[in-house]
Design an enzyme around this catalytic site. Structure first.
Site, PDB file in Angstrom:
ATOM      1  CB  CYS A  54       4.064 -12.027  -1.670  1.00 10.28           C
ATOM      2  SG  CYS A  54       4.513 -10.415  -2.341  1.00 10.28           S
ATOM      3  CG  HIS A 103       8.798  -9.920   0.857  1.00 10.93           C
ATOM      4  ND1 HIS A 103       8.369 -11.208   0.596  1.00 10.93           N
ATOM      5  CD2 HIS A 103       7.803  -9.099   0.394  1.00 10.93           C
ATOM      6  CE1 HIS A 103       7.178 -11.161   0.014  1.00 10.93           C
ATOM      7  NE2 HIS A 103       6.817  -9.900  -0.125  1.00 10.93           N
ATOM      8  CB  CYS A 116      -0.438  -9.363   0.966  1.00 11.11           C
ATOM      9  SG  CYS A 116       1.261  -8.790   1.180  1.00 11.11           S
TER      10      CYS A 116
END
Length: 421
Positions: A106, A377, A407
């Protein structure tokens, strides 16, 4: 040259399209596109925007393109960043532009941006592009590892890695327990994320400033047959749910009925987890000197960046030490930030960050246009997507300082502080 001599001159992103756990069944808005097309269309749009702002801008001066992507297989393999240059209009992206791709889960999209900023600050070029793309409809998280174990060969992961590996969902549950987070608060934040995203989309004149409409080949969704000569133009994010804004009581009643996804007595469920989506985003960075030469007004400039490792079993906490590093290096504090942009992989880490830095999790500075729970996401793209959201919102609200954090798998965190003059 210092890092604060590096500026953002434009930033753009695609709308997000749902992929979900059964993408072939659901067929979201971008399902019939490809990772190549998303990458190509977004970076071409970025360059056109800068050309429209400055007649003196020459794409031949672009030095490099850095691209975040986690699932590097199929269309996303073979250095997607360089492929984006190869397949683009040569008047916009000449072959002289290099290209590279990074997988830091990510973190990848924001790391691509930060690395390009560092390169400019070191004097290694004046104009660079950074961003990311993730096409989760075809390449779900962890796909490259899963594919490796299906190739018929013997593969063995180190025992220490296996002992310290955990799914994101279970990490979210562990964080909820560690920080004593109430499910009602987790759900309240998640509903709020949708409300903010829907409100931002309804401010259409402003919303479209950072959106690159995506042209998608039209198919018959029942037969999967191409409809020649017909295309859909995707202009808006698909995941945000207007019911959270228009009928909040009905929406919350539904959310309360959702069952925990990762643990029978847990607190994490589909409603307070990030939406699984496809998307791409791109940012153009320049030295202040080059921007001045071209008559380009910076959107924002860099203050500092940081990365940090943390316990992989609590992988979603990585942004905490990364943010502490940023504040120590800059002399700033969370109280100084006008925008706080944590990645909403799940609501539990966002609430944990609020406790750590002592602000209310419903503070209006937090993700003012929504986040991963509402917009989605797209893993390796998320850092670039929400960087784009942050800098545009800083302009919209005339804010001076913003911090973005994400994160990453394995317990890595990343943070970046931006400012406007």
């Amino acid at each position: 040259m210092d890092l604060d001599d590096v500026v953002v001159v434009d930033a753009v992103r695609s709308p997000t399209g749902k992929s979900g756990w059964k993408p072939r069944k659901k067929k979201g808005a971008l399902y019939y596109s490809t990772a190549h097309e998303l990458t190509k269309q977004v970076i071409e749009d970025l360059v056109r925007r800068v050309m429209d702002k400055s007649s003196a801008f020459d794409p031949n001066e672009i030095d490099d393109l850095a691209w975040g992507c986690s699932g590097q297989m199929g269309e996303q393999a073979g250095n997607l960043g360089r492929i984006g240059v190869i397949i683009s209009d040569k008047k916009l992206l000449p072959d002289s532009v290099a290209g590279w791709t990074i997988d830091r889960y990510c973190n990848a999209g924001l790391q691509a941006i930060n690395s390009q900023a560092h390169s400019i600050a070191c004097g290694c070029g004046d104009i660079k592009i950074a961003g990311g793309c993730e096409f989760l409809s075809k390449y779900p998280m962890g796909c490259s590892i899963q594919a490796t174990f299906k190739d018929g060969r013997k593969h063995k992961l180190h025992k220490n890695f296996m002992k310290r590996s955990i799914s994101m969902g279970m990490a979210a549950e562990k964080i909820a327990a560690k920080w004593d987070l109430d499910r009602a608060d987790l759900d309240e934040f998640s509903a709020w994320s949708h409300r903010k995203a829907v409100e931002a989309m309804r401010d259409e004149d402003w919303y479209k400033k950072r959106i690159c409409p995506i042209k998608v080949q039209k198919y018959d969704r029942e037969t999967d047959k191409k409809i020649r000569g017909e295309y859909d133009i995707i202009k808006k994010d698909e995941p945000p749910r207007s019911v959270y804004l228009d009928k909040p009581e009905k929406a919350m009643s539904f959310m309360k009925k959702l069952k925990p996804r990762f643990k029978t007595d847990g607190r994490i469920h589909a409603g307070n987890s990030s939406a699984i989506v496809d998307g791409a985003a791109a940012v153009m960075l320049m030295s202040q000197k080059k921007a001045d030469e071209l008559g380009l007004k910076p959107m924002a400039r860099f203050v500092t960046t940081a990365v940090a490792g943390d316990d992989p079993l609590y992988m979603l906490e990585g942004p905490i030490p990364a943010q502490h590093k940023c504040f120590k290096r800059s002399g700033l504090r969370m109280e100084d930030m006008d925008i706080i942009e944590p990645n909403e992989a799940f609501s539990s880490p966002v609430l944990a960050f609020a406790k750590e830095f002592e602000y209310d999790f419903m503070d209006p500075r937090v993700n003012p246009t929504g986040g991963g729970i509402s917009i989605g996401h797209p893993i390796g793209c998320s850092g670039a997507l929400y960087f784009t959201e942050m800098v545009w919102e800083m302009i919209h609200q005339n804010h001076k300082l913003g911090i973005q954090t994400l994160c990453g798998g394995g317990g890595v965190g990343i943070a970046t502080i931006m400012k406007r003059d």
